[in-house]
Design a protein around this motif. Structure first.
Motif, PDB file in Angstrom:
ATOM      1  N   HIS A 202       0.831  -1.208   0.000  1.00 19.67           N
ATOM      2  CA  HIS A 202       0.000   0.000   0.000  1.00 19.67           C
ATOM      3  C   HIS A 202       0.865   1.258   0.000  1.00 19.67           C
ATOM      4  O   HIS A 202       0.467   2.299  -0.522  1.00 19.67           O
ATOM      5  CB  HIS A 202      -0.945  -0.017   1.206  1.00 19.67           C
ATOM      6  N   GLN A 203       2.072   1.170   0.566  1.00 18.58           N
ATOM      7  CA  GLN A 203       2.989   2.304   0.641  1.00 18.58           C
ATOM      8  C   GLN A 203       3.823   2.490  -0.629  1.00 18.58           C
ATOM      9  O   GLN A 203       4.387   3.551  -0.855  1.00 18.58           O
ATOM     10  CB  GLN A 203       3.945   2.131   1.826  1.00 18.58           C
ATOM     11  N   CYS A 204       3.918   1.441  -1.431  1.00 20.81           N
ATOM     12  CA  CYS A 204       4.742   1.478  -2.640  1.00 20.81           C
ATOM     13  C   CYS A 204       3.973   2.125  -3.788  1.00 20.81           C
ATOM     14  O   CYS A 204       2.749   2.216  -3.769  1.00 20.81           O
ATOM     15  CB  CYS A 204       5.130   0.052  -3.058  1.00 20.81           C
ATOM     16  N   ASP A 205       4.718   2.562  -4.806  1.00 19.29           N
ATOM     17  CA  ASP A 205       4.085   3.050  -6.020  1.00 19.29           C
ATOM     18  C   ASP A 205       3.299   1.911  -6.664  1.00 19.29           C
ATOM     19  O   ASP A 205       3.711   0.751  -6.563  1.00 19.29           O
ATOM     20  CB  ASP A 205       5.141   3.559  -7.012  1.00 19.29           C
ATOM     21  N   PRO A 206       2.183   2.222  -7.353  1.00 14.47           N
ATOM     22  CA  PRO A 206       1.410   1.160  -8.007  1.00 14.47           C
ATOM     23  C   PRO A 206       2.292   0.320  -8.939  1.00 14.47           C
ATOM     24  O   PRO A 206       3.066   0.861  -9.723  1.00 14.47           O
ATOM     25  CB  PRO A 206       0.351   1.929  -8.800  1.00 14.47           C
ATOM     26  N   GLY A 207       2.193  -0.976  -8.794  1.00 19.79           N
ATOM     27  CA  GLY A 207       2.965  -1.894  -9.623  1.00 19.79           C
ATOM     28  C   GLY A 207       4.379  -2.146  -9.144  1.00 19.79           C
ATOM     29  O   GLY A 207       5.069  -3.011  -9.655  1.00 19.79           O
ATOM     30  N   SER A 208       4.836  -1.399  -8.145  1.00 20.52           N
ATOM     31  CA  SER A 208       6.195  -1.564  -7.638  1.00 20.52           C
ATOM     32  C   SER A 208       6.212  -2.580  -6.507  1.00 20.52           C
ATOM     33  O   SER A 208       5.239  -2.736  -5.780  1.00 20.52           O
ATOM     34  CB  SER A 208       6.737  -0.225  -7.127  1.00 20.52           C
ATOM     35  N   THR A 209       7.337  -3.249  -6.371  1.00 17.23           N
ATOM     36  CA  THR A 209       7.494  -4.215  -5.281  1.00 17.23           C
ATOM     37  C   THR A 209       8.517  -3.738  -4.259  1.00 17.23           C
ATOM     38  O   THR A 209       8.868  -4.477  -3.358  1.00 17.23           O
ATOM     39  CB  THR A 209       7.922  -5.588  -5.825  1.00 17.23           C
ATOM     40  N   THR A 210       8.995  -2.506  -4.427  1.00 17.13           N
ATOM     41  CA  THR A 210       9.972  -1.969  -3.483  1.00 17.13           C
ATOM     42  C   THR A 210       9.566  -0.571  -3.031  1.00 17.13           C
ATOM     43  O   THR A 210       8.859   0.145  -3.737  1.00 17.13           O
ATOM     44  CB  THR A 210      11.392  -1.891  -4.097  1.00 17.13           C
ATOM     45  N   MET A 211      10.058  -0.219  -1.852  1.00 19.95           N
ATOM     46  CA  MET A 211       9.844   1.120  -1.303  1.00 19.95           C
ATOM     47  C   MET A 211      11.082   1.963  -1.522  1.00 19.95           C
ATOM     48  O   MET A 211      12.196   1.478  -1.346  1.00 19.95           O
ATOM     49  CB  MET A 211       9.622   1.038   0.213  1.00 19.95           C
ATOM     50  N   THR A 212      10.862   3.215  -1.843  1.00 23.08           N
ATOM     51  CA  THR A 212      11.953   4.179  -1.888  1.00 23.08           C
ATOM     52  C   THR A 212      12.255   4.620  -0.461  1.00 23.08           C
ATOM     53  O   THR A 212      11.494   4.322   0.471  1.00 23.08           O
ATOM     54  CB  THR A 212      11.541   5.418  -2.700  1.00 23.08           C
ATOM     55  N   MET A 213      13.334   5.362  -0.296  1.00 25.51           N
ATOM     56  CA  MET A 213      13.663   5.863   1.031  1.00 25.51           C
ATOM     57  C   MET A 213      12.538   6.741   1.568  1.00 25.51           C
ATOM     58  O   MET A 213      12.154   6.624   2.731  1.00 25.51           O
ATOM     59  CB  MET A 213      14.980   6.637   1.037  1.00 25.51           C
ATOM     60  N   GLU A 214      11.998   7.610   0.732  1.00 23.55           N
ATOM     61  CA  GLU A 214      10.936   8.513   1.177  1.00 23.55           C
ATOM     62  C   GLU A 214       9.704   7.728   1.628  1.00 23.55           C
ATOM     63  O   GLU A 214       9.110   8.018   2.667  1.00 23.55           O
ATOM     64  CB  GLU A 214      10.564   9.461   0.035  1.00 23.55           C
ATOM     65  N   GLN A 215       9.321   6.725   0.861  1.00 24.87           N
ATOM     66  CA  GLN A 215       8.176   5.895   1.232  1.00 24.87           C
ATOM     67  C   GLN A 215       8.448   5.135   2.528  1.00 24.87           C
ATOM     68  O   GLN A 215       7.582   5.040   3.398  1.00 24.87           O
ATOM     69  CB  GLN A 215       7.843   4.903   0.106  1.00 24.87           C
ATOM     70  N   PHE A 216       9.657   4.608   2.640  1.00 22.45           N
ATOM     71  CA  PHE A 216      10.013   3.868   3.848  1.00 22.45           C
ATOM     72  C   PHE A 216       9.961   4.767   5.077  1.00 22.45           C
ATOM     73  O   PHE A 216       9.445   4.370   6.117  1.00 22.45           O
ATOM     74  CB  PHE A 216      11.401   3.233   3.728  1.00 22.45           C
ATOM     75  N   CYS A 217      10.522   5.967   4.970  1.00 23.12           N
ATOM     76  CA  CYS A 217      10.548   6.881   6.117  1.00 23.12           C
ATOM     77  C   CYS A 217       9.127   7.193   6.584  1.00 23.12           C
ATOM     78  O   CYS A 217       8.858   7.216   7.794  1.00 23.12           O
ATOM     79  CB  CYS A 217      11.309   8.151   5.777  1.00 23.12           C
ATOM     80  N   LYS A 218       8.219   7.402   5.660  1.00 18.38           N
ATOM     81  CA  LYS A 218       6.815   7.651   6.008  1.00 18.38           C
ATOM     82  C   LYS A 218       6.221   6.410   6.678  1.00 18.38           C
ATOM     83  O   LYS A 218       5.543   6.507   7.708  1.00 18.38           O
ATOM     84  CB  LYS A 218       6.024   8.005   4.747  1.00 18.38           C
TER      85      LYS A 218
END
Length: 190
Positions: A36-52
């Motif tokens: 739910h935190q990742c971009d649609p279709g992505s299987t990984t989180m960016t640093m910004e998404q992870f921090c949130k």
């Protein structure tokens, strides 16, 4: 939630379940929350998404500065993204694992340049984040300054006095010193 939306195959589930001792339903719930935190279709989180996301997981703490270093420690393969497997294994390891495993992850948080050693500058950088996490400012109202804390840490953990702390020195020193462990371990739950 359901297996139809899952992106993990059975072998990955088995590996995660074995390592974390979570049930398949628990893993699916974590996967749904993670994706739910990742971009649609992505299987990984960016640093910004992870921090949130990390802030949501620890809402009563000010983890903003620390979360970037936790991201780096959780990014096991160094690709500047965190996969669900990396996240869940690391998160469980830092919240429910034995003390030594938590301290291994804590060492990785401090080792900013990935050279398998921690120096005084790295300690100072993380101490500022840890003090912020604990609600302590960089003013003179506290008994110890960052520099005094860094000096104490170096004195107590740098056993061979080479001005660097190895992972073994870090783990053994913090296992033996509850005060420093409480100060330096961002993964406190024990």
């Amino acid at each position: 939630m359901g297996t139809s939306t899952s992106k993990l195959d059975d072998k990955v589930y088995e590996s995660i379940a074995k390592y974390t001792e979570l049930t398949r339903d628990d893993i699916l719930a974590w996967e749904e929350r993670f994706t739910h935190q990742c971009d649609p279709g992505s299987t990984t989180m960016t640093m910004e998404q992870f921090c949130k996301f990390y802030q949501e997981l620890r809402p009563t703490e000010n983890v903003k500065r620390l979360s970037e270093n936790v991201f780096r420690a959780f990014d096991l393969n160094g690709d500047h993204g965190i996969s669900f497997s990396e996240f869940l294994i690391a998160y469980v390891a830092t919240t429910e694992a034995p003390l030594e495993q938590k301290l291994r992850y804590a060492f990785n948080v401090y080792d900013l340049d990935h050279n398998c050693m921690i120096d005084r500058a790295e300690i100072l950088f993380i101490l500022r984040a840890m003090f912020q996490l604990l609600g302590m400012n960089d003013d003179n109202s506290h008994k110890y300054s960052y520099e005094q804390c860094a000096d104490t840490i170096m004195k107590n953990l740098d056993v061979n006095e080479d001005q660097r702390i190895s992972q073994e020195e870090f783990i053994q020193g913090l296992k033996q010193d509850p005060f420093l462990r409480s100060l330096m371990n961002p993964f406190q739950n024990d």
